[in-house]
Design a protein around this motif. Sequence first.
Motif, mmCIF file in Angstrom:
data_model
loop_
_atom_site.group_PDB
_atom_site.id
_atom_site.type_symbol
_atom_site.label_atom_id
_atom_site.label_comp_id
_atom_site.label_asym_id
_atom_site.label_seq_id
_atom_site.Cartn_x
_atom_site.Cartn_y
_atom_site.Cartn_z
ATOM 1 N N ALA A 44 0.806 -1.217 0.000
ATOM 2 C CA ALA A 44 0.000 0.000 0.000
ATOM 3 C C ALA A 44 0.836 1.263 0.000
ATOM 4 N N GLY A 45 2.093 1.159 0.402
ATOM 5 C CA GLY A 45 2.890 2.355 0.576
ATOM 6 C C GLY A 45 2.403 3.150 1.780
ATOM 7 N N ARG A 46 2.751 4.428 1.806
ATOM 8 C CA ARG A 46 2.347 5.284 2.925
ATOM 9 C C ARG A 46 0.961 5.858 2.666
ATOM 10 N N CYS A 47 0.073 5.656 3.624
ATOM 11 C CA CYS A 47 -1.324 6.061 3.482
ATOM 12 C C CYS A 47 -1.720 6.953 4.648
ATOM 13 N N LEU A 48 -2.753 7.764 4.433
ATOM 14 C CA LEU A 48 -3.176 8.681 5.485
ATOM 15 C C LEU A 48 -4.589 9.172 5.208
ATOM 16 N N VAL A 49 -5.385 9.225 6.279
ATOM 17 C CA VAL A 49 -6.619 10.009 6.279
ATOM 18 C C VAL A 49 -6.427 11.086 7.327
ATOM 19 N N ALA A 50 -6.595 12.341 6.944
ATOM 20 C CA ALA A 50 -6.384 13.468 7.853
ATOM 21 C C ALA A 50 -7.594 14.384 7.814
ATOM 22 N N LEU A 51 -8.015 14.824 8.997
ATOM 23 C CA LEU A 51 -9.116 15.762 9.109
ATOM 24 C C LEU A 51 -8.674 16.917 9.992
ATOM 25 N N ALA A 52 -8.962 18.140 9.570
ATOM 26 C CA ALA A 52 -8.606 19.324 10.346
ATOM 27 C C ALA A 52 -9.756 20.312 10.319
ATOM 28 N N ARG A 53 -9.867 21.086 11.399
ATOM 29 C CA ARG A 53 -10.905 22.102 11.498
ATOM 30 C C ARG A 53 -10.298 23.411 11.980
ATOM 31 N N ARG A 54 -10.685 24.488 11.324
ATOM 32 C CA ARG A 54 -10.343 25.834 11.756
ATOM 33 C C ARG A 54 -11.606 26.687 11.674
ATOM 34 N N GLY A 55 -12.073 27.166 12.813
ATOM 35 C CA GLY A 55 -13.325 27.904 12.820
ATOM 36 C C GLY A 55 -14.454 27.029 12.335
ATOM 37 N N ASP A 56 -15.180 27.493 11.340
ATOM 38 C CA ASP A 56 -16.308 26.740 10.789
ATOM 39 C C ASP A 56 -15.910 25.849 9.619
ATOM 40 N N ASP A 57 -14.636 25.829 9.271
ATOM 41 C CA ASP A 57 -14.191 25.092 8.085
ATOM 42 C C ASP A 57 -13.517 23.779 8.458
ATOM 43 N N GLU A 58 -13.827 22.745 7.686
ATOM 44 C CA GLU A 58 -13.184 21.443 7.837
ATOM 45 C C GLU A 58 -12.613 20.999 6.500
ATOM 46 N N VAL A 59 -11.433 20.381 6.547
ATOM 47 C CA VAL A 59 -10.802 19.829 5.351
ATOM 48 C C VAL A 59 -10.437 18.375 5.643
ATOM 49 N N LEU A 60 -10.819 17.502 4.730
ATOM 50 C CA LEU A 60 -10.516 16.077 4.823
ATOM 51 C C LEU A 60 -9.613 15.697 3.658
ATOM 52 N N VAL A 61 -8.518 15.012 3.954
ATOM 53 C CA VAL A 61 -7.586 14.544 2.926
ATOM 54 C C VAL A 61 -7.400 13.039 3.078
ATOM 55 N N VAL A 62 -7.469 12.324 1.970
ATOM 56 C CA VAL A 62 -7.177 10.886 1.928
ATOM 57 C C VAL A 62 -6.050 10.673 0.934
ATOM 58 N N MET A 63 -5.024 9.930 1.335
ATOM 59 C CA MET A 63 -3.876 9.663 0.474
ATOM 60 C C MET A 63 -3.584 8.166 0.481
ATOM 61 N N LEU A 64 -3.439 7.570 -0.685
ATOM 62 C CA LEU A 64 -3.005 6.184 -0.821
ATOM 63 C C LEU A 64 -1.721 6.150 -1.651
ATOM 64 N N HIS A 65 -0.738 5.414 -1.146
ATOM 65 C CA HIS A 65 0.557 5.288 -1.801
ATOM 66 C C HIS A 65 1.129 6.677 -2.072
ATOM 67 N N ALA A 66 1.399 7.398 -0.972
ATOM 68 C CA ALA A 66 1.874 8.781 -1.044
ATOM 69 C C ALA A 66 3.354 8.849 -0.681
ATOM 70 N N PRO A 67 4.215 9.244 -1.602
ATOM 71 C CA PRO A 67 5.653 9.275 -1.317
ATOM 72 C C PRO A 67 6.032 10.192 -0.161
ATOM 73 N N ASP A 68 5.347 11.307 -0.027
ATOM 74 C CA ASP A 68 5.680 12.287 1.008
ATOM 75 C C ASP A 68 4.389 12.717 1.697
ATOM 76 N N ARG A 69 3.761 11.770 2.391
ATOM 77 C CA ARG A 69 2.398 11.998 2.869
ATOM 78 C C ARG A 69 2.294 13.148 3.854
ATOM 79 N N TRP A 70 3.314 13.376 4.680
ATOM 80 C CA TRP A 70 3.171 14.413 5.695
ATOM 81 C C TRP A 70 3.186 15.815 5.095
ATOM 82 N N TRP A 71 4.264 16.165 4.367
ATOM 83 C CA TRP A 71 4.348 17.519 3.817
ATOM 84 C C TRP A 71 3.258 17.777 2.784
ATOM 85 N N ASP A 72 2.974 16.783 1.954
ATOM 86 C CA ASP A 72 1.955 16.996 0.931
ATOM 87 C C ASP A 72 0.567 17.112 1.539
ATOM 88 N N THR A 73 0.307 16.361 2.598
ATOM 89 C CA THR A 73 -0.983 16.500 3.271
ATOM 90 C C THR A 73 -1.099 17.869 3.932
#
Length: 271
Positions: free
Chosen positions: A223-252
């Motif tokens: 699978a390589g490096r995978c990640l589901v990340a959710l963040a909230r600031r104020g009223d806004d939420e952003v969800l990111v899903v990554m499969l087989h991501a070479p640089d999952r942390w910085w790119d996320t």
Amino acid sequence: MRWLALALLLGLVGAGARAAPPANAFPDVARAYWVEVNGQPVWAGASDERLPMASLAKLMTALLLAESADLDQTLAVSDAAARATGSRIGLRAGERMRASDLFDAMLVRSANDACRALADWHGGDLASFVAMMNARAATLGLHDTRFANACGHDAPGQASSVRDLARLARVAMAQPRIAGTVARTHVGFRSPGGRDFAMDTTNALLLQFDGALGIKTGYTPGAGRCLVALARRGDDEVLVVMLHAPDRWWDTVALLELGFDHARRSRHPSP
């Protein structure tokens, strides 16, 4: 680094962010990726490609347990759980553990021995639990998803898509028990037998990204490096899903920032 290039695209992406279908604006960040802003898909690549998901499979395991298990119970660790490979906390066959502690270890530390112990306990055996996982996936309309084991090990037929995983993540985060656990940076507990356990999260974003809420990391050779990340600031939420991501942390991080910028620009579009 690619994340710098992404950041430089803020103005360009923001100007075109109101397009309805998800645009594949960042094809190099991962084999497949998905970005939602306030529940709406904005950017995606290979959104329906079926790929190995590594420990993101534990989100379905956690969902089943949160929905239907009595996590206040204690259980006996199965032989198979004690032999689990990969990330683990060192469970011993036959020892008694609280299901709630193993639930925390499974999500915070991605412990495969904790995951397998819970699956064997709640399902009666692994095959029965996997059948429950696939049945729940069907009720959620996860058409690209098929589970072959509870913990995300590479296996024939074990696959999902970033679109499906985004849906699964949203449903999982609606469970307070899951949302509260994946936000934790550290877990410590003492087993009924008197053994002490302490572990830190595998999710670096919780310690480094403003507004991070969780939710799950994963890695296997297939699978390589995978990640589901959710963040909230104020009223806004952003969800990111990554499969087989070479640089999952910085790119996320870059995709999350782009998502928040998209939300701001949507509220205050340029004339």
